[in-house]
Motif scaffolding. Sequence first.
Motif, PDB file in Angstrom:
ATOM      1  N   SER A   1      17.584  12.327 109.377  1.00 40.71           N
ATOM      2  CA  SER A   1      17.936  13.719 109.632  1.00 40.71           C
ATOM      3  C   SER A   1      19.440  13.855 109.845  1.00 40.71           C
ATOM      4  O   SER A   1      20.094  12.937 110.339  1.00 40.71           O
TER       5      SER A   1
ATOM      6  N   TYR B   1      22.573  16.407 111.381  1.00 36.29           N
ATOM      7  CA  TYR B   1      22.908  17.513 112.268  1.00 36.29           C
ATOM      8  C   TYR B   1      24.424  17.602 112.410  1.00 36.29           C
ATOM      9  O   TYR B   1      25.094  16.570 112.510  1.00 36.29           O
TER      10      TYR B   1
ATOM     11  N   SER C   1      24.439  22.633 111.359  1.00 32.89           N
ATOM     12  CA  SER C   1      24.505  22.880 112.802  1.00 32.89           C
ATOM     13  C   SER C   1      23.750  24.155 113.161  1.00 32.89           C
ATOM     14  O   SER C   1      23.737  24.576 114.310  1.00 32.89           O
ATOM     15  N   LYS C   2      23.116  24.765 112.168  1.00 32.35           N
ATOM     16  CA  LYS C   2      22.447  26.058 112.386  1.00 32.35           C
ATOM     17  C   LYS C   2      20.942  25.950 112.169  1.00 32.35           C
ATOM     18  O   LYS C   2      20.282  26.943 111.894  1.00 32.35           O
ATOM     19  N   LEU C   3      20.413  24.733 112.269  1.00 35.71           N
ATOM     20  CA  LEU C   3      18.994  24.527 111.961  1.00 35.71           C
ATOM     21  C   LEU C   3      18.209  24.155 113.203  1.00 35.71           C
ATOM     22  O   LEU C   3      17.270  23.357 113.146  1.00 35.71           O
ATOM     23  N   GLY C   4      18.592  24.725 114.355  1.00 38.35           N
ATOM     24  CA  GLY C   4      17.909  24.351 115.583  1.00 38.35           C
ATOM     25  C   GLY C   4      18.165  22.891 115.893  1.00 38.35           C
ATOM     26  O   GLY C   4      19.101  22.279 115.363  1.00 38.35           O
ATOM     27  N   ARG C   5      17.296  22.334 116.725  1.00 36.20           N
ATOM     28  CA  ARG C   5      17.508  20.952 117.118  1.00 36.20           C
ATOM     29  C   ARG C   5      16.910  19.956 116.129  1.00 36.20           C
ATOM     30  O   ARG C   5      17.023  18.749 116.306  1.00 36.20           O
ATOM     31  N   GLY C   6      16.241  20.471 115.100  1.00 39.75           N
ATOM     32  CA  GLY C   6      15.619  19.555 114.127  1.00 39.75           C
ATOM     33  C   GLY C   6      16.631  18.990 113.150  1.00 39.75           C
ATOM     34  O   GLY C   6      16.699  17.794 112.914  1.00 39.75           O
ATOM     35  N   GLY C   7      17.448  19.887 112.588  1.00 39.14           N
ATOM     36  CA  GLY C   7      18.415  19.442 111.601  1.00 39.14           C
ATOM     37  C   GLY C   7      17.821  19.378 110.209  1.00 39.14           C
ATOM     38  O   GLY C   7      16.680  19.794 109.987  1.00 39.14           O
ATOM     39  N   TRP C   8      18.631  18.858 109.294  1.00 39.98           N
ATOM     40  CA  TRP C   8      18.217  18.817 107.893  1.00 39.98           C
ATOM     41  C   TRP C   8      17.511  17.515 107.576  1.00 39.98           C
ATOM     42  O   TRP C   8      17.928  16.439 108.009  1.00 39.98           O
ATOM     43  N   SER C   9      16.440  17.635 106.828  1.00 39.34           N
ATOM     44  CA  SER C   9      15.678  16.480 106.373  1.00 39.34           C
ATOM     45  C   SER C   9      16.409  15.903 105.158  1.00 39.34           C
ATOM     46  O   SER C   9      16.424  16.511 104.087  1.00 39.34           O
TER      47      SER C   9
ATOM     48  N   ILE D   1      21.581  15.732 120.545  1.00 38.67           N
ATOM     49  CA  ILE D   1      21.609  17.164 120.210  1.00 38.67           C
ATOM     50  C   ILE D   1      21.317  17.984 121.470  1.00 38.67           C
ATOM     51  O   ILE D   1      21.997  18.975 121.744  1.00 38.67           O
TER      52      ILE D   1
ATOM     53  N   LYS E   1      28.724  18.844 119.154  1.00 39.83           N
ATOM     54  CA  LYS E   1      29.659  19.946 119.286  1.00 39.83           C
ATOM     55  C   LYS E   1      30.818  19.562 120.208  1.00 39.83           C
ATOM     56  O   LYS E   1      31.988  19.756 119.884  1.00 39.83           O
TER      57      LYS E   1
END
Lengths: 380, 380
Positions: B158, B160, B178-186, B219, B225
């Motif tokens: 993932s 982030y 950074s805009k995908l909640g706490r999951g992030g991109w797969s 995260i 951040k």
Amino acid sequence: MVEKKVKKQKLEDHEVEGNKDIAKRVYEKLDNIVTQIKNNHNPTFTTKVRGLSNVYYDEKKQFIQLGDKQVTRPFLNLGAARKFMQTMIVADKCHEYLLHDKTASIREIYYELKHTVKGTKENTFDGQEESNDVIVDLEHSVNTIREKLGLQADPKGSLYGDITLIDRKHENDEFNASKLGRGGWSIMSRIEPEEIEIKDVNADYLLVVETAAMYGRLIEEKFPKQNKCILIGTSGQAARGSRRLIHRLNKEFNLPVVVFTDGDPYGWYIYSVIKSGSMALAAHSKFLAVPDAKFVGMTLTDVEHYGLENVTEKMKDGDVKRAKELMNYDWFKSAGWQKEIKLAIEKKIRIEQQALANKSLDFVAKEYLPKKIENNIFVE
Amino acid sequence: MVEKKVKKQKLEDHEVEGNKDIAKRVYEKLDNIVTQIKNNHNPTFTTKVRGLSNVYYDEKKQFIQLGDKQVTRPFLNLGAARKFMQTMIVADKCHEYLLHDKTASIREIYYELKHTVKGTKENTFDGQEESNDVIVDLEHSVNTIREKLGLQADPKGSLYGDITLIDRKHENDEFNASKLGRGGWSIMSRIEPEEIEIKDVNADYLLVVETAAMYGRLIEEKFPKQNKCILIGTSGQAARGSRRLIHRLNKEFNLPVVVFTDGDPYGWYIYSVIKSGSMALAAHSKFLAVPDAKFVGMTLTDVEHYGLENVTEKMKDGDVKRAKELMNYDWFKSAGWQKEIKLAIEKKIRIEQQALANKSLDFVAKEYLPKKIENNIFVE
């Protein structure tokens, strides 16, 4: 076709409880023990009996449940004192997490609380299996899931499709999972309503697929868009976060759930855990199960119907043994499933999702899934 | 602090080659064979010798390489004819994928091409290991990676942080991780420049972490951040897609890479594969390795420095054996690594990332990582 009726529904109370609700219940448990001590009573902690003796299949609800048998542990008892101490410090720590909106993995809480008790040579925990055990006691005692205690398991699984989520605890990030390229969203380990809002779902159903490769295939073929569905790839057995999301999409949006796995005992079990829950998490089915989930394939009937004999694999002895076990489970007793499993055992073969590539790469997306789903060809 | 110099750089040619470039090279290989046949020559296929005899550590480039030894397979040879046939049909199929912008998993291409050759009882493949083997031959012969042949492995990992990606082959989806909640991109399995554009990176460095739980922890603590970094969680050994993304961020944006794993042979190996490549993929280091990657921890020195003795784990005999093997690898020969591994073997202990929770949950984010990274405390 599976039924369309996507409209936001109210969830039951146990599902929407947030940090404050659970913190209050944990506090009451702990406060009660303090009162017992102040009154010079031998304090006790009550939780549910685990193990097969207290697990049953609820025919009406159509999922696995934990029964009502309870166990009460007294503190002033040589055999129970250590576990009592462990339960108290874990409950206290979870209470602290909830008050401060913190979360921890079950490995972290173990490490966080592990120390030698002052003035003794006693460790609070000698291994993580001890803290894990106490966490389950606490879940049962407070009648909730660990996610609502601020705890989490490892995340796994990806989400793709026209669904808008908001992470309320993370700057209210709002995103649509059809706009993240072909990767999709990395599903979090905790998908609690207080934190993750499912704002909008524009789909007729949810398709859950076993392999990451099939998830990728269907996105490449634009299947979710052309068939108006949401896609979740579980990468094997579904993680708790993925199961909670599947459950919520089903309950909150009445979204029909279709499961697509390999045609073998491992795949059937992935389906059955999503649908009916598992014995290990019997107490949590009401948070996780999806009783009306449908199984679309792969099936042994597919092998003959589509001429896939050349791309089946032999079942190993362990697979056959496992298949026989599954046949005896209450939730595999339907005529459809008995026939399916019997056929697999007789032929001693298994068939993978990706074997459909033998027809052509896009066969699964253009032909196999649309036809079966449209015509309700499910194993039931 | 690690060096800051984020500015988009031009990648080398072999990195940016796209479908048409590779399709052309595959075509030339196949066309050459047709010409040989037309001229009544015994057609031959040339690829590189694999295995340890042709693998070496390139001191200058600081990564593992495949040597120049070649092997030439004639078609008119009883022992080679079958493999020759397999190579031809896989090359032809990959060529087709590239022309049509299709991709397939290595399991799919196996199933897609598996059949009984007309008029014979011969199967094209008897198991996936046969097609896998031929795929590696083809990669070496065409001097590229399977991702550029339209093939892919299972994705994992993932992403982030403040990084903007565009999926050019998927409706030009543009998103910021950074805009995908706490999951992030797969993270996808294929991160080729032709398809996935890294539009913008707003960070001082990239932190790669071994466990999904530590990814979640950092995260939650808003570490990326506050420390202006990108975060990649590999969930164990990094998948090829994650490695390619790490490599590209380092090459294309001069982004320093810091690796954070458990302090044990498994963690060290995760780091070394990211940094120097692996023997199995020796030919691909120039696409995947990050020679200037730094290792921040966990270290055995940390155990003493932070008083973590109580939360170490015993190394098993297998771990000790593996540690001794690593000590002998050329890319672990530095004084720092020899000292670190020796210490682990002497004390026979390992230390996990999550053991830092013993100090406090946020210790890793507020204290451990910022101090070590700021002061360049790396094992080197």
